[in-house]
Design a protein around this motif. Structure first.
Motif, short mmCIF file in Angstrom:
data_model
loop_
_atom_site.label_atom_id
_atom_site.label_comp_id
_atom_site.label_asym_id
_atom_site.label_seq_id
_atom_site.Cartn_x
_atom_site.Cartn_y
_atom_site.Cartn_z
N VAL A 108 0.81 -1.66 0.02
CA VAL A 108 -0.07 -0.37 0.32
C VAL A 108 0.44 1.02 0.13
CG1 VAL A 108 -2.25 0.97 1.11
CG2 VAL A 108 -1.61 -1.17 1.17
N ARG A 109 0.89 1.87 -0.80
CA ARG A 109 1.73 3.38 -0.92
C ARG A 109 0.51 4.32 -1.23
NH1 ARG A 109 3.40 -0.89 -4.76
NH2 ARG A 109 5.14 -0.71 -4.48
N LYS A 110 -0.09 4.41 -1.74
CA LYS A 110 -1.17 5.56 -2.48
C LYS A 110 -2.17 5.71 -1.45
CE LYS A 110 -1.95 7.72 -6.26
NZ LYS A 110 -2.40 7.70 -7.84
N ARG A 111 -3.10 4.08 -0.88
CA ARG A 111 -3.98 4.50 0.14
C ARG A 111 -3.50 4.86 1.51
NH1 ARG A 111 -7.92 0.33 -1.64
NH2 ARG A 111 -9.11 0.77 -0.55
N LEU A 112 -2.62 4.56 1.75
CA LEU A 112 -2.41 5.34 3.64
C LEU A 112 -3.00 6.25 3.98
CD1 LEU A 112 1.87 4.20 2.94
CD2 LEU A 112 -0.05 3.22 3.89
N ASP A 113 -3.41 6.52 4.66
CA ASP A 113 -4.07 7.73 5.65
C ASP A 113 -2.40 8.61 5.98
OD1 ASP A 113 -5.28 9.82 7.51
OD2 ASP A 113 -7.13 8.22 7.41
N LEU A 114 -2.05 10.05 5.75
CA LEU A 114 -1.33 10.43 6.07
C LEU A 114 -1.85 11.32 7.31
CD1 LEU A 114 0.30 11.72 2.89
CD2 LEU A 114 0.86 9.68 3.94
N ASN A 115 -2.78 11.22 7.53
CA ASN A 115 -3.13 12.38 8.90
C ASN A 115 -4.03 11.66 9.93
OD1 ASN A 115 -3.27 14.82 7.10
ND2 ASN A 115 -4.86 14.44 5.46
N ARG A 116 -3.93 10.32 10.16
CA ARG A 116 -4.56 10.06 11.43
C ARG A 116 -3.70 9.18 11.61
NH1 ARG A 116 -8.87 4.90 10.50
NH2 ARG A 116 -9.14 4.49 13.18
N PRO A 117 -3.27 9.37 13.35
CA PRO A 117 -1.98 8.90 13.78
C PRO A 117 -2.61 7.05 13.95
CG PRO A 117 -2.81 10.64 14.64
CD PRO A 117 -3.67 10.02 13.87
N LEU B 27 6.06 10.12 2.28
CA LEU B 27 6.86 8.86 2.57
C LEU B 27 7.18 9.51 3.89
CD1 LEU B 27 7.91 6.42 3.64
CD2 LEU B 27 10.48 6.84 2.72
N HIS B 28 7.77 10.84 3.81
CA HIS B 28 8.04 11.10 5.28
C HIS B 28 6.55 12.25 6.15
CE1 HIS B 28 7.19 14.35 2.38
NE2 HIS B 28 6.66 15.27 3.32
N GLU B 29 5.50 12.19 5.20
CA GLU B 29 4.19 11.96 6.13
C GLU B 29 3.41 10.89 6.59
OE1 GLU B 29 2.04 14.63 3.55
OE2 GLU B 29 3.22 14.74 2.25
#
Length: 215
Positions: free
Chosen positions: A18-27, A108-110
Motif C-alpha cells: 500500500v502506497r497511495k492509500r495510506l492515511d497520512l493524517n490519522r495517527p 514518505l516523510h508524512e
C-alpha cells in the motif's frame, strides 16, 4: 479497534503493498502496533534464536531524514528497464505501480510510522556464503511478513521498501542502531488505510510455477 472481519485466506490474498492509500493524517495507535509485534514474534526463526528487532520511527524529524535517505537510494543509477515485447496489460500495471511509487516518494516523510526491521548478526556478512545469507533472511522475513499480515487485519497498510539500505550506515547513525552487529532489512511505511476493500492482485497461476519432482 477490533480486527477486520477477514478470514485467514482473505488476509493472505489481500495484503497488498500500500502506497497511495495510506492515511497520512490519522495517527496509528500504539496498541495496534504492539498487537502486530506480538503476532510477529510468533514467526518461526532459525534455531529459535529470535534475533529480530523492530525500530518504530514516529519522530517527524527522523521520519523526514529517513525519507531523504530513501529518496537518495532511489536516485542511484540503475539499469534501464527493457520494455520491448511487453504486452499492454503489463505496461498499464507497470504505470500504476510507477504512479504509486512516485506518490510514496513524495509523501514518505508524512507517513505516521516508519518501521525498520532488523536482525542481529555476529559481524556483517554482505559477501558471506549463500547458506549464511539464506539463514539470516529466513530468520527475519517470516516475522516481518506476519507483522504485515497482522497490520492488514487491523486496517493498516504497509509496503516493503529497500532503497534506504544504500545508505544503511547513515540510517544506523540516525537511529542509534549498532551498524556492525545489526542489519537493517527494509523500511516499511505503516498507516491506517483509506478504505479496507483490497482485492487479490493479478498473479501467475500456481500450475505455471509448480515443478513436481523435477524442474
Amino acid at each position: 479497534m477490533p480486527p477486520l472481519d477477514l478470514t485467514a485466506d482473505d488476509v493472505l490474498t489481500t495484503t497488498r503493498a500500500v502506497r497511495k492509500r495510506l492515511d497520512l493524517n490519522r495517527p496509528v495507535e500504539r496498541e495496534l502496533i504492539e498487537e502486530c509485534l506480538e503476532l510477529a514474534t510468533q514467526a518461526p526463526t532459525g534455531r529459535n534464536r529470535q534475533r529480530w528487532d523492530f525500530v518504530l520511527v514516529t519522530d517527524p524529524e527522523k521520519r523526514a531524514a529517513l525519507a531523504d535517505l530513501y529518496r537518495l537510494g532511489l536516485a542511484r543509477p540503475r539499469q534501464q528497464v527493457v520494455r520491448d515485447g511487453v504486452n499492454r496489460g503489463d505496461l498499464v500495471r507497470g504505470q500504476r505501480i510507477a504512479d504509486s511509487a512516485q506518490y510514496l516518494y513524495d509523501h514518505l516523510h508524512e507517513v505516521p510510522v516508519l518501521l525498520v526491521p532488523c536482525i542481529r548478526v555476529q559481524g556483517r556478512h554482505e559477501n558471506g556464503s549463500h547458506v549464511g545469507q539464506a539463514n539470516t533472511w529466513g530468520s527475519i522475513l517470516p516475522a516481518v511478513w506476519q507483522f504485515m499480515l497482522a497490520a492488514r487485519s487491523r486496517g493498516l497498510g504497509t509496503a516493503w521498501t529497500t532503497p534506504h539500505l544504500h545508505y544503511e550506515k547513515e540510517a544506523a547513525e540516525l537511529l542509534g542502531i549498532p551498524y556492525e552487529t545489526v542489519l537493517q532489512t527494509a523500511l516499511i511505511p505503516l498507516a491506517h488505510t483509506i478504505g479496507t476493500d483490497f482485492r487479490p492482485g493479478p498473479r501467475v497461476e500456481a500450475k505455471e510455477i509448480a515443478h513436481w519432482d523435477a524442474w
